[in-house]
Design an enzyme around this catalytic site. Structure first.
Site, PDB file in Angstrom:
ATOM      1  N   CYS A  86       0.837  -1.197   0.000  1.00  0.00           N
ATOM      2  CA  CYS A  86       0.000   0.000   0.000  1.00  0.00           C
ATOM      3  C   CYS A  86       0.876   1.253   0.000  1.00  0.00           C
ATOM      4  CB  CYS A  86      -0.861  -0.072   1.260  1.00  0.00           C
ATOM      5  SG  CYS A  86      -1.770   1.408   1.631  1.00  0.00           S
ATOM      6  N   CYS A 416       4.534  21.472   7.520  1.00  0.00           N
ATOM      7  CA  CYS A 416       4.361  20.031   7.275  1.00  0.00           C
ATOM      8  C   CYS A 416       5.418  19.549   6.288  1.00  0.00           C
ATOM      9  CB  CYS A 416       2.952  19.728   6.778  1.00  0.00           C
ATOM     10  SG  CYS A 416       2.513  20.655   5.303  1.00  0.00           S
TER      11      CYS A 416
END
Ligand code: SAH
Length: 459
Positions: A86, A416
């Site tokens: 994933c 971020c």
């Protein structure tokens, strides 16, 4: 030193042994074979591995693990069955404390190498006590299996192939219920799955958003049409789960990668959900930006407040303010706060949130920071404290130079992306500020993303 082609010591499709030295900011282990860098996915510092070389570039190569000769003490068995395929979690095979060390190094590496900083206090990184089930938002794309039957799941790494699954360790139990109901409705009524290549089919994605503190959930079904068969029946069925209070159809008929189209239609329950963050209540609509890890968001915001150390006389400028979450928190301690944000809907929400939380010393302006800030700081009384929380690409020199010209005492930068943070900190420290303190906050355990907060003071 440049490595000449004939000196490259590895060859494609050959096996080698390697010791992993560190993990990069993209989550790949890296080691050297005769001084030549080789990147190996799913590896950890101190792993001794047999690898197969799968790609050779001029200055580095990529390998794939064929055997773990001696596993690193920092290696753990991933609790997720699909984490190696994933595209979501690329650190799940690494012990959580080691993940935090990797993220601390990413922050400090960026600030030192890209930002040219050395004399600052690194106040560590705030980890999670339970680094699972933290996300209040997950998006599941639709795909089809071998029998052309609809499935839901996550995209495989660097691809748009859907790995079928109905739950995720970062999310909530609720997902299983939602996805199985949506899939059985699709099968029962023969509703087709969207095909990205030829832009046909209906069901694009299921987007589930939760307000943990109020235990409310919203299900948004994004479709390439203006509706689907028996949509109200599905809406009512989803509402039978007591957490779900809102089911929305999002109409996204464009050929785009964007999850949501512009138009929403509520098919069951309410139009919004609400959540409480740092004591303030927020209404959240499908399009609003809301931090995905509320537990860590409170810690991050409190770090920003601690760094800003606001006084009752302070005027605060909160740039890239979203729906005003940092602004409202500052309003408790400062004289006044001005928030600036580019998305009109977010500014509408910010104004509404201020009103509903009875905050009367926060003002919000809609526009790009680079357009609004130079004019604002020329005309208005200057802020003592500027807080910035830009998207991944960071801020820009127009905005930053307007800030340094106004000479606030403190700049608190929430970021971020440590690389763009380092670039912007470099500019600020070359223009009258010193980097004082840095603290990381792990908002995204098991992924390489890391958030941090820094304090810069006027010299
Ligand atoms: N501080 C908020 C939002 C942070 S995300 C919070 O913690 O929730 C970054 C925000 O910057 C987003 O809301 C995005 O819409 C906004 N943004 C992006 N580019 C911008 C620009 N050039 N000027 C102002 N805001 C911008």
């Amino acid at each position: 030193m440049k490595v000449e082609r004939q000196m490259i010591p590895v060859e494609k499709n050959k096996e080698y042994t390697i010791k992993i030295e560190s993990v990069t900011n993209e989550g790949m282990g890296v080691g050297h074979i005769d001084g030549f860098a080789v990147f190996v996915p799913n590896s950890v510092r101190e792993d001794e591995l047999k690898i197969l070389i799968v790609k050779v570039n001029k200055g580095y190569a990529f390998g794939k693990i064929t055997e773990i000769v001696s596993g690193s003490p920092y290696r753990v068995k991933s609790p997720c069955g699909v984490s190696d395929k994933c595209g979501g979690c690329n650190l799940m095979h690494i012990d959580y404390n080691e993940q935090l060390k990797i993220k601390s190094s990413i922050i400090n590496d960026c600030l030192m190498r890209l930002g040219g900083q050395k004399d600052y206090e690194f106040a560590g990184i705030i980890g999670m006590e339970n680094p699972y089930h933290y996300r209040n938002k997950l998006i599941f794309p639709f795909g089809t299996d071998k029998n052309n039957s609809p499935v839901c799941g996550f995209f495989a790494e660097r691809s748009h192939r859907v790995i079928p699954l109905t739950s995720c360790l970062l999310g909530d139990d609720l997902h299983e219920f939602v996805l199985s109901e949506v899939l059985s409705h699709a099968k029962k009524h023969n509703i087709s799955v969207y095909n990205e290549e030829n832009h046909t089919g209906i069901l694009r994605r299921v987007f589930i958003r939760q307000g943990f503190s109020k235990d409310e959930a919203m299900v948004v079904i994004s479709v390439n049409s203006d509706g689907f068969k028996k949509e109200n029946e599905l809406g009512e069925k989803l509402l039978t789960n007591k957490k779900i209070v809102s089911v929305i159809l999002n109409i996204n008929t464009k050929k785009t990668n964007l999850v949501l189209g512009d138009k929403n239609r509520t098919i069951a329950g309410k139009d919004t959900i609400s959540d409480i963050l740092c004591g303030f209540e927020y209404e959240i609509s499908p399009h609003s930006f809301f931090q995905v890890n509320p537990i860590q968001t409170e810690k991050l915001y409190n770090t920003a407040i601690e760094f800003a150390d606001l006084k009752e006389t302070d005027r605060v400028l909160d740039l890239y303010c979203g729906i005003g979450t940092i602004s409202l928190l500052c309003s408790k301690y400062a004289k006044e706060v001005v928030g600036v944000e580019i998305v009109p809907q977010a500014i509408e929400d910010a104004k509404k949130n201020a009103l509903e939380n009875k905050v009367d010393n926060a003002k919000f302006l809609c526009g790009a920071a680079e357009d609004v800030v130079p004019k604002l700081l020329e005309n208005n009384e200057k802020p003592n404290v500027v807080i910035l929380d830009p998207p991944r690409k960071g801020s820009d020199e127009v905005t930053l130079s307007a800030i340094v010209n106004a000479q606030p005492e403190k700049i608190v930068y929430v970021s971020c992306n440590p690389a763009t943070l380092a670039r912007d900190v470099k500019y600020l420290t070359e223009n009258g500020y010193t980097l004082n303190k840095v603290k990381g906050c792990d908002m995204f355990p098991h992924t390489t993303h890391v958030e941090c907060c820094v304090l810069l003071c006027h010299i």
